[in-house]
Structure formats: C-alpha cells, structure tokens
Design an enzyme around this catalytic site. Structure first.
Site, PDB file in Angstrom:
ATOM      1  N   GLY A 264       0.803  -1.220   0.000  1.00  0.00           N
ATOM      2  CA  GLY A 264       0.000   0.000   0.000  1.00  0.00           C
ATOM      3  C   GLY A 264       0.839   1.274   0.000  1.00  0.00           C
ATOM      4  O   GLY A 264       0.546   2.224  -0.725  1.00  0.00           O
TER       5      GLY A 264
ATOM      6  N   ASN B   9      -8.668   3.835   7.937  1.00  0.00           N
ATOM      7  CA  ASN B   9      -8.061   2.730   8.692  1.00  0.00           C
ATOM      8  C   ASN B   9      -8.206   2.885  10.202  1.00  0.00           C
ATOM      9  O   ASN B   9      -8.027   1.932  10.938  1.00  0.00           O
ATOM     10  CB  ASN B   9      -6.578   2.585   8.329  1.00  0.00           C
ATOM     11  CG  ASN B   9      -5.830   3.890   8.409  1.00  0.00           C
ATOM     12  OD1 ASN B   9      -6.139   4.852   7.701  1.00  0.00           O
ATOM     13  ND2 ASN B   9      -4.863   3.954   9.288  1.00  0.00           N
TER      14      ASN B   9
ATOM     15  N   GLN C 198      -7.915  -0.559   2.804  1.00  0.00           N
ATOM     16  CA  GLN C 198      -8.809  -1.132   3.823  1.00  0.00           C
ATOM     17  C   GLN C 198     -10.162  -1.546   3.227  1.00  0.00           C
ATOM     18  O   GLN C 198     -11.074  -1.921   3.972  1.00  0.00           O
ATOM     19  CB  GLN C 198      -9.034  -0.131   4.965  1.00  0.00           C
ATOM     20  CG  GLN C 198      -7.798   0.185   5.773  1.00  0.00           C
ATOM     21  CD  GLN C 198      -7.281  -0.995   6.593  1.00  0.00           C
ATOM     22  OE1 GLN C 198      -7.995  -1.966   6.841  1.00  0.00           O
ATOM     23  NE2 GLN C 198      -6.028  -0.936   7.008  1.00  0.00           N
TER      24      GLN C 198
ATOM     25  N   CYS D 112       0.622   1.974  12.562  1.00  0.00           N
ATOM     26  CA  CYS D 112       1.768   2.785  12.147  1.00  0.00           C
ATOM     27  C   CYS D 112       2.049   3.901  13.133  1.00  0.00           C
ATOM     28  O   CYS D 112       3.182   4.261  13.357  1.00  0.00           O
ATOM     29  CB  CYS D 112       1.527   3.410  10.779  1.00  0.00           C
ATOM     30  SG  CYS D 112       1.111   2.207   9.570  1.00  0.00           S
TER      31      CYS D 112
HETATM   32  C1  LIG Z   1      -5.509   3.064   4.347  1.00  0.00           C
HETATM   33  C2  LIG Z   1      -4.114   2.548   4.275  1.00  0.00           C
HETATM   34  N1  LIG Z   1      -3.314   2.966   3.277  1.00  0.00           N
HETATM   35  C3  LIG Z   1      -2.047   2.521   3.157  1.00  0.00           C
HETATM   36  C4  LIG Z   1      -1.514   1.623   4.047  1.00  0.00           C
HETATM   37  C5  LIG Z   1      -0.085   1.143   3.875  1.00  0.00           C
HETATM   38  O1  LIG Z   1      -0.069  -0.177   3.407  1.00  0.00           O
HETATM   39  P1  LIG Z   1       1.249  -1.100   3.561  1.00  0.00           P
HETATM   40  O2  LIG Z   1       1.309  -1.544   4.966  1.00  0.00           O
HETATM   41  O3  LIG Z   1       1.011  -2.226   2.605  1.00  0.00           O
HETATM   42  O4  LIG Z   1       2.396  -0.279   3.134  1.00  0.00           O
HETATM   43  C6  LIG Z   1      -2.310   1.166   5.106  1.00  0.00           C
HETATM   44  C7  LIG Z   1      -1.761   0.241   6.119  1.00  0.00           C
HETATM   45  O5  LIG Z   1      -2.286   0.117   7.196  1.00  0.00           O
HETATM   46  C8  LIG Z   1      -3.647   1.634   5.220  1.00  0.00           C
HETATM   47  O6  LIG Z   1      -4.450   1.226   6.206  1.00  0.00           O
END
Ligand SMILES: Cc1ncc(COP(=O)(O)O)c(C=O)c1O
Length: 382
Positions: free
Chosen positions: A69, A149, A178, A325
C-alpha cells in the site's frame, strides 16, 4: 488468542503459503529471461495478473504489481506530480488519510506543490461539495481513501467521481487498502476512479505484495526505473511467488466476501451494542452502512489507549491503538484530531479490526473481558 488487529496485518493463509512455496521452489526463473524457465515464470505472473483483473472487473494491463500500500500510494501521488507538474501543482486530499498519503503530500509541498486538506464531519467523512469548492484550474490530482483505517468511515467516492466527470484531466486516486473484501468494489472501481491502491498483507497474502489499478490511458511517471518490468511502470525483478500467491489470496477473499462482510458486521454490532452501555465509553465508529464492517474504534475515556491495549493483551486479545503505524510513535490520532475529538478522548482511543477468521464467540469473549477490565479501570477513572 483472539486476533482483532486485522487492519494492521493478517496471517498468511495456508493455501496461499503453499502457492508461494511451490512457485518459489519450482518456478523461480526470472520472468524477463529468454529461456523456457523464464518464460514459464512470465506466463505464471501474467496468469496471476489476469486472475486479479477478472476478479476486479478491469483489464489485465491495468494491474501493476507493487510491494504494498505505501508504495502504491507514493507512486500514484508522486508519479502524477512528475507526469503533470507542467499543467499544475495543486492537489486535493483529505485530512484523514493514512501516513503513506499524508507524508507523500508533505514531501510534494516541500517541492512547491500546494495541497488542500479537506475537513471531515463528526463521522470522519468529507463533504463532496468541499471537493468542488477546492478545485482549481491547476488541480492535477484528487486523492481520497475508500475506508478510513482508524475508524472505518466509508468516503463518498462515487459522489466525488460525479463531480470530477466535469474535470477529465484531473487524476482521481483511491487508497483502497482497507476496502478489499468488504463488499466495496462497486465504489472503488466506479467509473471515474483512475487509480486504486491495494496491499496484499491486509488480505492474507504475503508481506511485500500489492498492486495498483491504473486505468488505461492515464499517465503516471514511474518512481522505480531500471530494467523496464511492469511495462516500464515499476522496474525491478518481479516477485513471482508473491504475486501469484496474492492472486490466490484475492480469489479466496472474493469467494467468501458476502459471508465475511455479514459475519464481521454481526461481530461489530455485538461488541458495539455492549460497549454503548458504559458511561465512560465513547464510540467513534458508526454501526450503519456508512462504515466498513471490520473496524470499531472506541475509547474508555480517562484510560490511555496503550493501557487498554496491554490490558487486553494480558487476557490474550490483540487490539491496537488507532493505527499500527502511529501507535509506536505515540503520534496523536490523525483522524480523531481531524474530527475535533477532544484530546483526552483521542488519547484513550483503541481500534478493533476484524477478519474473516473471527467469530461471534470472539465477540462474546471480548465483551466478557471488557466487563472485567472496565471494572478495574473504574478505579482510575472515578
Ligand atoms: C488506508 C491505508 N493505506 C495505506 C496503508 C499502507 O499499506 P502497507 O502496509 O502495505 O504499506 C495502510 C496500512 O495500514 C492503510 O491502512
């Protein structure tokens, strides 16, 4: 153990792991090599692309494999900036995006781009009229997440798409990380959306996999240049086992999607209805169709989110502060702050995020443990 942190990551499924293993052991040639062994890997990779495209209702050439993502978000945002900066340097996004979008925007701001961050209402939702009001002749990109998220709000992707039909040159990107497997493809692939980003590890595929839907005819500059893989859009030797395994994971998700959505919604409602009875609980996610079925964010006001997470952990239940995160960095919850939730409530917020393996029995056990913990916390609160 009850795992209620599926928005952070999911466990790779056994079938998907078998596929990964088989391809790694048997078809490990480089898809770009001219010999048979390479060709075999190439064919398998293209088959995976076709399967994903078919399941998503798009063309195989519109699927570009990535590492997840964050890469997809960064690529579409910065790739648009590189491809279109001569036409304008204005971008519109929301104040509740994931850090992958937010920080990519911040980097562009340092380079002289202007970014409009749309406000949200009490449910964390933007107003499409604000998109219209923010549009300028130099706007090159509108980027809006499908599902938040942190609290699960579904954004008005189609309504914004309707507005953007009058502005055909503007790229429209949807962070759909998500949204996969939540009955929302109709929204994510609605006709005005140009780009959508996906992450494999959110749906039982291996880490380091993902893909971007990139509509034919829309121009993005690559961020990773090199040997010209992925039709020059994303160089680097392809992750054949990962991508083939991801195609299998999507097939499994899609086969069970309707049942999963129903089950997750029922679990969410059971917990929601329990939590709402407590004086010191504040629930930020809605129970209605404006919210995804798998996310439930709430606070026990007066108890820090970290304390709640660890108390549940001691009872074998894994939840998180509002996003995995930000939780380690103790960053204030971006979405709740944008919703103007008072700081003492935001710092008490935690997130339950459900997956297809969860059951109503998990909800009952969670509610029971909640009662015990709440009784203990009451001493701190009162
Ligand atoms: C809405 C959203 N975008 C992007 C990401 C990033 O994805 P990745 O963990 O595959 O880098 C996340 C991860 O939690 C997310 O929830």
């Amino acid at each position: 153990m009850i795992y209620f942190d599926n928005s952070a990551t999911t466990k790779i499924s056994p079938e998907v792991l078998t596929t990964y293993d088989t391809v790694s052991q048997k078809i490990w040639g480089n898809p770009s090599s001219l010999h048979n062994f390479g060709e075999e890997a190439w064919n398998l990779l293209e088959q995976a692309r076709q399967q994903i495209a078919k399941l998503m209702g798009v063309k195989p050439s519109e699927i570009i494999f990535t590492s997840g993502g964050s890469e997809g978000d960064n690529w579409v945002i910065k790739g648009t900036a590189l491809a279109k900066h001569r036409f304008g340097k204005h971008i519109i996004t929301t104040s509740v995006e994931h850090a992958a979008v937010r920080n990519a925007m911040a980097q562009l701001e340092e380079l002289g781009f202007e970014v409009t961050y749309l406000p949200v209402d009490k449910e964390g939702r933007i107003n499409p009229a604000d998109v219209k009001a923010a549009l300028r002749p130099d706007t090159i990109l509108v980027s809006i997440m499908a599902v938040n998220n942190e609290i699960g709000t579904i954004q008005p992707i189609k309504e914004v798409g309707e507005i953007l039909k009058d502005y055909p040159n503007i790229h429209y990107m949807v962070d759909a990380v998500q949204a996969i497997g939540k009955g929302l493809d109709d929204l994510v692939f609605s006709d005005r959306v140009d780009f959508a980003t996906f992450s494999g590890h959110k749906f039982h595929a291996p880490r380091g996999t993902g893909f971007v839907y990139a509509k034919s005819g829309r121009k993005l500059s690559p961020l990773i240049d090199g040997g010209g893989q992925e039709r020059t859009m994303r160089s680097g030797t392809e992750n054949t086992p990962g991508d083939v395994a991801m195609a299998r994971a999507i097939r499994l998700v899609k086969e069970n999607e309707a049942a999963t959505v129903k089950n997750e919604q029922a679990i969410k409602e059971r917990i929601y209805d329990h939590l709402k009875q407590f004086d010191h609980v504040r629930i930020f996610s809605g129970r209605n169709a404006g919210f995804a079925p798998h996310v439930l964010c709430f606070a026990i006001v007066g108890v820090r989110g970290e304390t709640i997470v660890h108390a549940f952990e001691e009872q074998g239940i894994y939840i998180s502060t509002t996003s995995a995160c930000s939780s380690k960095k103790h960053a204030e919850a971006g979405t709740l702050a944008a919703m103007k939730v008072p700081e003492n409530e935001a710092t008490s917020a935690v997130r339950i995020s459900l997956g297809d393996q969860n059951t109503l029995a998990d909800a009952d056990e969670f509610n029971q443990v909640f009662d015990q913990l709440y009784a203990g916390f009451q001493k701190i609160i009162d």
